[in-house]
Write an enzyme that holds these catalytic residues in place. Structure first.
Site, PDB file in Angstrom:
ATOM      1  N   ASP A 179       0.829  -1.203   0.000  1.00 19.65           N
ATOM      2  CA  ASP A 179       0.000   0.000   0.000  1.00 19.65           C
ATOM      3  C   ASP A 179       0.866   1.257   0.000  1.00 19.65           C
ATOM      4  OD1 ASP A 179       0.925  -0.148   2.597  1.00 19.65           O
ATOM      5  OD2 ASP A 179      -1.056  -0.201   3.539  1.00 19.65           O
ATOM      6  N   GLU A 186      -1.860  -5.623   8.521  1.00 24.68           N
ATOM      7  CA  GLU A 186      -1.131  -4.999   9.612  1.00 24.68           C
ATOM      8  C   GLU A 186      -1.867  -5.195  10.928  1.00 24.68           C
ATOM      9  OE1 GLU A 186       0.717  -1.231   7.041  1.00 24.68           O
ATOM     10  OE2 GLU A 186      -0.348  -0.873   8.928  1.00 24.68           O
ATOM     11  N   GLU A 217       8.573  -4.275  11.251  1.00 24.11           N
ATOM     12  CA  GLU A 217       9.040  -2.962  10.795  1.00 24.11           C
ATOM     13  C   GLU A 217       9.489  -2.069  11.939  1.00 24.11           C
ATOM     14  OE1 GLU A 217       7.636   0.798   7.959  1.00 24.11           O
ATOM     15  OE2 GLU A 217       6.382  -0.988   8.110  1.00 24.11           O
ATOM     16  N   LYS A 220      -1.360  -9.498   2.848  1.00 27.23           N
ATOM     17  CA  LYS A 220      -0.699  -9.062   4.084  1.00 27.23           C
ATOM     18  C   LYS A 220      -1.605  -8.096   4.826  1.00 27.23           C
ATOM     19  CE  LYS A 220       2.989  -6.224   4.081  1.00 27.23           C
ATOM     20  NZ  LYS A 220       2.553  -5.081   4.943  1.00 27.23           N
TER      21      LYS A 220
END
Length: 272
Positions: free
Chosen positions: A52, A123, A190, A121
């Site tokens: 994204d 988050e 991350e 994926k």
């Protein structure tokens, strides 16, 4: 100690687990269009993320939040047509999975059916557990994403390093174990301290792919446009620029403009 690299004609979710078990690091880059994806895939990258982050580097938005599901499907479809070897993972965009597990499943199905992608994926950790389980139960592979989660930027208010405090670090490890337990095939981690990232990678049997998470994880991911220097205003510590295409392209285009205006282009050999 280095390990002999096995040649994989096609990378799958099982391949990544095998690579972790054999101590082979996993390479992952973003791509958003056919031309770039063909170059990335042909260069031997293991995983291509249709991120994204296209919201930033392709559309010029300040955050990843504005990009829509339809736009992600468009980018993913373009990438899939170019890829022969890499595993293609597609981000579910903000608003397409957080509030309702049924909506999450519908979003994931649309990506898989309309783009031909290999996996999705999401988050987050325990707060989206039910959405992930619903997608996994439909047979769709899921990659998790913990640490700094850009879709939650307005909640955290900053892109700074996450999980520096003990409680958040403990919660992150618990979330990683939970994602493994419910069936995620890998996790992007991350912008967390390297020591914590190492603990996470050692705590689970699925691959941990880092971005700003040190070298003791199972692989690395970068945004392609940052790595090859097409962007030039973004300077995080974790980014290594392998090219400076911003400079090279600016100089080449300026030369083209000069050649056109001076009637140097096209010359006699460039005419019919």
């Amino acid at each position: 100690m280095s390990t002999a690299k096995k040649e994989y004609k096609r990378v799958t979710v099982k391949t990544l687990v095998e690579m972790k078990n054999h101590g082979e690091k996993i390479s992952m880059l973003t791509a958003y269009d056919y031309t770039m994806a063909k170059i990335v895939d042909g260069s031997g990258v293991d995983v291509i993320l249709v991120g994204d982050s296209a919201s930033n580097v392709m559309a010029g938005h300040e955050t990843t939040l504005p990009i829509t599901l339809d736009q992600m499907i468009y980018h993913a479809s373009s990438v899939i047509r170019a890829v022969n070897r890499a595993l293609v993972v597609v981000d579910l965009p903000f608003g397409s999975y957080q509030s309702d597990p049924k909506e999450a499943l519908r979003s994931a199905i649309r990506i898989m059916k309309e783009s031909g992608a290999h996996s999705v994926k999401l988050e987050g950790g325990r707060e989206i557990k039910e959405s992930i389980k619903r997608i996994l139960n439909a047979g769709i592979p899921v990659m998790g994403h913990l640490g700094l989660t850009p879709q939650s930027i307005y909640k955290f208010g900053t892109y700074t390093v996450r999980a520096k405090e003990e409680k958040e670090a403990i919660d992150l490890i618990k979330d990683a174990k939970m994602l493994e337990k419910i069936g995620c095939f890998a996790i992007v981690l991350e912008k967390v301290p390297a020591a914590l990232a190492k603990k996470v990678a050692e705590s689970v049997s699925i691959p941990i792919i880092g971005i700003g998470a040190g070298h003791d994880v199972d692989g690395q991911v970068l945004v392609l446009h940052d790595m090859i220097g097409m962007t030039h205003e973004f300077h995080p510590r974790f980014l290594r620029r392998y090219l400076n295409l911003y400079k090279d392209m600016t100089e080449a285009i300026s030369q083209y403009v000069n050649d056109v205006k001076s009637i140097d282009f096209p010359n006699h050999s460039e005419q019919y």
